[in-house]
Design an enzyme around this catalytic site. Structure first.
Site, PDB file in Angstrom:
ATOM      1  N   LYS B  62       1.038  -1.547   0.325  1.00  0.00           N
ATOM      2  CA  LYS B  62      -0.233  -0.004   0.168  1.00  0.00           C
ATOM      3  C   LYS B  62       0.573   1.686  -0.301  1.00  0.00           C
ATOM      4  O   LYS B  62       0.222   2.150  -0.401  1.00  0.00           O
ATOM      5  CB  LYS B  62      -0.663   0.215   1.105  1.00  0.00           C
ATOM      6  CG  LYS B  62      -0.018   0.441   2.646  1.00  0.00           C
ATOM      7  CD  LYS B  62      -1.577   0.091   3.219  1.00  0.00           C
ATOM      8  CE  LYS B  62      -0.754  -0.294   4.917  1.00  0.00           C
ATOM      9  NZ  LYS B  62      -0.393  -1.328   5.484  1.00  0.00           N
ATOM     10  N   HIS B 190       1.018  -3.386  15.391  1.00  0.00           N
ATOM     11  CA  HIS B 190       1.313  -2.512  14.291  1.00  0.00           C
ATOM     12  C   HIS B 190       1.520  -1.366  15.533  1.00  0.00           C
ATOM     13  O   HIS B 190       0.808  -0.598  16.189  1.00  0.00           O
ATOM     14  CB  HIS B 190       0.467  -1.624  13.036  1.00  0.00           C
ATOM     15  CG  HIS B 190       0.644  -2.552  11.963  1.00  0.00           C
ATOM     16  ND1 HIS B 190       0.980  -2.578  10.767  1.00  0.00           N
ATOM     17  CD2 HIS B 190      -0.160  -4.148  12.062  1.00  0.00           C
ATOM     18  CE1 HIS B 190       1.102  -3.612   9.824  1.00  0.00           C
ATOM     19  NE2 HIS B 190       0.316  -4.353  10.814  1.00  0.00           N
ATOM     20  N   GLU B 266       6.457  -5.694   8.079  1.00  0.00           N
ATOM     21  CA  GLU B 266       5.828  -5.292   7.121  1.00  0.00           C
ATOM     22  C   GLU B 266       6.162  -3.965   7.266  1.00  0.00           C
ATOM     23  O   GLU B 266       5.605  -2.970   7.245  1.00  0.00           O
ATOM     24  CB  GLU B 266       4.431  -5.246   7.509  1.00  0.00           C
ATOM     25  CG  GLU B 266       3.347  -6.340   7.845  1.00  0.00           C
ATOM     26  CD  GLU B 266       1.898  -7.315   8.289  1.00  0.00           C
ATOM     27  OE1 GLU B 266       1.620  -5.746   8.673  1.00  0.00           O
ATOM     28  OE2 GLU B 266       1.815  -7.945   8.868  1.00  0.00           O
TER      29      GLU B 266
END
Lengths: 281, 389
Positions: B62, B190, B266
């Site tokens: 993204k 996250h 990530e």
């Protein structure tokens, strides 16, 4: 050395040495590859899942063809849904008394590619005078056709993928509509040890339409995870209750050149292990 | 829409002669331009790989779904963090294998799951019971990570607000999933985005290590993965720690994990931010009461979109040999909207119509979130390995 690893399951999977890639395409949101492997011969995989190999395809194709045809005993008209590689067609063509064979494949490219790269699957059967190829969505064909058949064989891909419509209640209902009285529908139904949900949902959906609904099995090495299940759907309960002598007599009369099928195996294939039976209660 | 006053971005005033390479680029390709430098992507990948040895790097597509970016990272050996079927199509085209990916969108439709499985991606992230239930039909095919939430109000983008279960809830969710026949293979978190310090990461790693070990000691199923997410910062301005010192405490925290636990991350921004340079042209000038306004052919509805969505303050470079006289300046994009301002409170020498303005570190959440507002064409994207870009 290149390897092809199946991506069917997160927890485990099979992997092949790729001796040579014969064909590969990344079109229509699909990845299709045909490669050579020293043990399995030519191997075709679609979207990370093994579809067929030259070494073990006979087990699958003979099971899905000779069991319904010899159980019925007087098959004149056969409908094959999918089966673009020609393996089912090759086995049906071995039955001399069959008068017409219709195969409905959604994409002619599958047939062309198989003729070129998997020629042993069809072994010339595409040129049989009894054979007719229809390019159409199988679900659409059975919904609209006026023809009727004695045996319908659904040789589809996985329900997660292009074969999805061939696992619906509507599809099974339409198959029944175009079966002659006493006819039988058989379908590829995955490996129940790993995909029990697929077996359960097929059973729920076929039961609605057919008086007799069960599964039979065969162990195909590259459909990993135990035996593969084939669904069996008919209104004639006697079809799978034949005694061995009748099946033997039909087999001998048919003079089939086979490597997997035997009359004993035919009857035994319907004997289901407990872990599959428990899903059918 | 009301305009929001922004902190001044870092500004560099370079000699006019240095504009030449940018001018040549827009003469060839047109203005505005976004120039991607694959060499810088490779450098960022190497530095994060060195800072987190043994950690599998799944690029969060993204951040920049441009084909050249994704292709470069695939060549580096990166894996991929995907969230949509559109991202799957991109990876298919580049011939990345599905088992090299993790599907991290916590909320999925059935079709999203099926598309990912068909692609060969069998690893998914979920954060609540309703999502876990969606995997019942696919339970034997998938491996699931539970996203745990560690609120981080100090990050510019608090990623734990929208998604994630609480640490207290995580074990119970894993147990419920197991009862449904769904395998939970680990946790993900996250810590934030563009994190100023690694404390949120280390805290989350420590807490997840406890949870993993507790779970593995008390349950028959063993968890085997910890996904530490992204949030690795890039130096838009001087205050950012370098990646080696940012990761050192995280490496220490990861030592708490038993050896068999695989660790993945990530990263999005970190791998691509430095790898793109925006080149735009002054198309209008106006002196107003608050200073001199320059109107550029790119703005917050285009490559500078991250100014709004990502709160990023991209370094700006202008070219002039006159450095003694500067003016209070505002730089605005070409659209009719008053929010379309990407630099305020800066002092720069006078620019003329046709002069160039260069935005640096514009590889993350820039073209990814650009729009077609006003039907202004988006910046053309080209590749160059010239050191100027």
């Amino acid at each position: 050395m290149n390897r092809y690893s199946e991506t069917l399951y997160d927890a485990w999977g099979q992997s092949f040495a790729v001796d040579k890639v014969l064909f590969e395409t990344h079109t229509d949101h699909q990845h299709l590859v045909i490669f050579k492997n020293s043990h399995y011969g030519r191997v075709m995989a679609l979207d990370g899942v093994i579809q067929t190999t030259e070494a073990d395809e006979f087990i699958y194709h003979e099971s899905l063809t000779h069991i319904p045809l010899l159980a019925h005993g007087d098959v004149k008209k056969v409908l094959i849904i999918g089966g673009g590689d020609g393996g089912i067609l090759r086995e049906v063509c071995k039955h001399k008394n069959v008068e017409s064979i219709t195969m409905v494949e959604i994409d002619n490219a599958v047939v062309e590619m198989s003729r070129e790269h998997l020629p042993k699957h069809s072994d010339g059967a595409f040129d049989d005078s009894r054979f007719q190829l229809v390019i159409d969505d199988g679900a659409n064909f059975v919904a609209e056709t006026e023809q009727t058949f004695d045996v319908i064989i659904s040789d589809s891909t996985d329900p997660i993928g292009p074969g999805e419509v061939l696992f619906t209640q509507d599809f099974y209902g339409n198959c029944k509509r175009c079966l002659n009285p006493g006819g039988v529908l058989v379908t590829q139904n995955g490996v129940p040890f790993m995909q029990a949900d697929e077996l359960i949902s097929t059973h729920e959906r076929q039961q609605v339409h057919f008086a007799d609904n069960t599964f039979y099995t065969a162990a195909i090495p590259t459909y990993v995870g135990g035996v593969m299940a084939f669904s069996w759907a008919s209104d004639n309960k006697d079809l799978r209750a034949q005694n061995l002598e009748i099946i033997k007599a039909r087999f001998e009369q048919a003079e089939l050149a086979v490597r997997f099928y035997t009359p004993e195996l035919h009857l035994g294939a319907f004997a289901l292990p407990g872990y599959i039976q428990e899903h059918l209660k | 829409m009301a305009s929001v006053s922004l902190p001044a971005p870092p500004v560099t005033i370079s000699p006019a002669s240095e504009a030449e390479i940018y001018r040549k680029a827009i003469e060839t390709h047109g203005s505005p331009l976004l120039v991607i430098n694959p060499a810088k992507i490779r450098r960022a990948y190497r530095s994060l790989n060195d800072a987190l040895p043994g950690v599998g790097l799944y690029f969060a597509i993204k951040a920049n779904p441009h084909r050249a970016v994704v292709k470069t990272l695939a060549e580096c050996g990166a894996s991929f963090d995907i969230a949509t079927s559109g991202e799957i199509e991109l990876l298919r085209e580049i011939k990345v294998r599905g088992d090299n990916c993790i599907h991290t969108h916590p909320i999925k439709r059935d079709k999203d799951i099926r598309d990912a499985l068909r692609y060969g991606c069998t690893k998914f992230v979920v954060d609540n019971l309703e999502e876990i239930k969606k995997f019942i039909p696919y339970r034997n095919r998938v491996g699931i990570l539970l996203r745990v939430s560690f609120p981080n109000p100090n990050s510019p983008v608090d990623l734990s607000k929208k998604f994630g279960c609480t640490p207290d809830n995580a074990i119970q969710l894993a147990e419920t999933a197991t009862e449904m026949g769904i395998k939970i293979k680990g946790f993900s978190f996250h810590a934030g985005s563009q994190c100023a310090c690694p404390e949120n990461h280390t805290h989350a790693v420590e807490r997840c290590a406890e949870l993993l070990m507790h779970y593995n000691e008390t349950h028959e199923q063993n968890m085997s993965i910890l996904d530490i997410g992204g949030g690795f910062p890039v130096p838009y301005d001087n205050g950012t720690p370098d990646i080696e010192s940012f990761c050192a405490p995280i490496r220490n925290a990861l030592k708490l994990l038993p050896e068999h636990i695989a660790v993945i991350a990530e990263p999005g921004r970190f791998l691509v931010a430095d790898a793109a340079t925006a080149v735009s042209t002054v198309i209008g000038v106006a002196d107003r009461c608050d200073g001199r306004w320059y109107y550029l052919d790119d703005g917050v509805y285009g490559s500078y979109s991250g100014r709004i969505y990502d709160h990023a303050n991209y370094p700006i470079r202008v070219f002039s040999d006159e450095t003694s006289v500067t003016h209070p300046t505002i730089m605005a994009g070409p659209t009719c909207d008053s929010i379309d301002v990407f630099a305020e409170n800066i002092n720069i020498p006078e620019l003329k119509i046709g002069d160039l303005v260069v935005g640096e570190m514009m590889g993350a959440y820039t073209n990814a979130t650009a729009t077609d507002f006003n039907l202004f064409p988006r910046a053309k994207i080209i590749e160059s390995t010239d050191a100027a870009f």
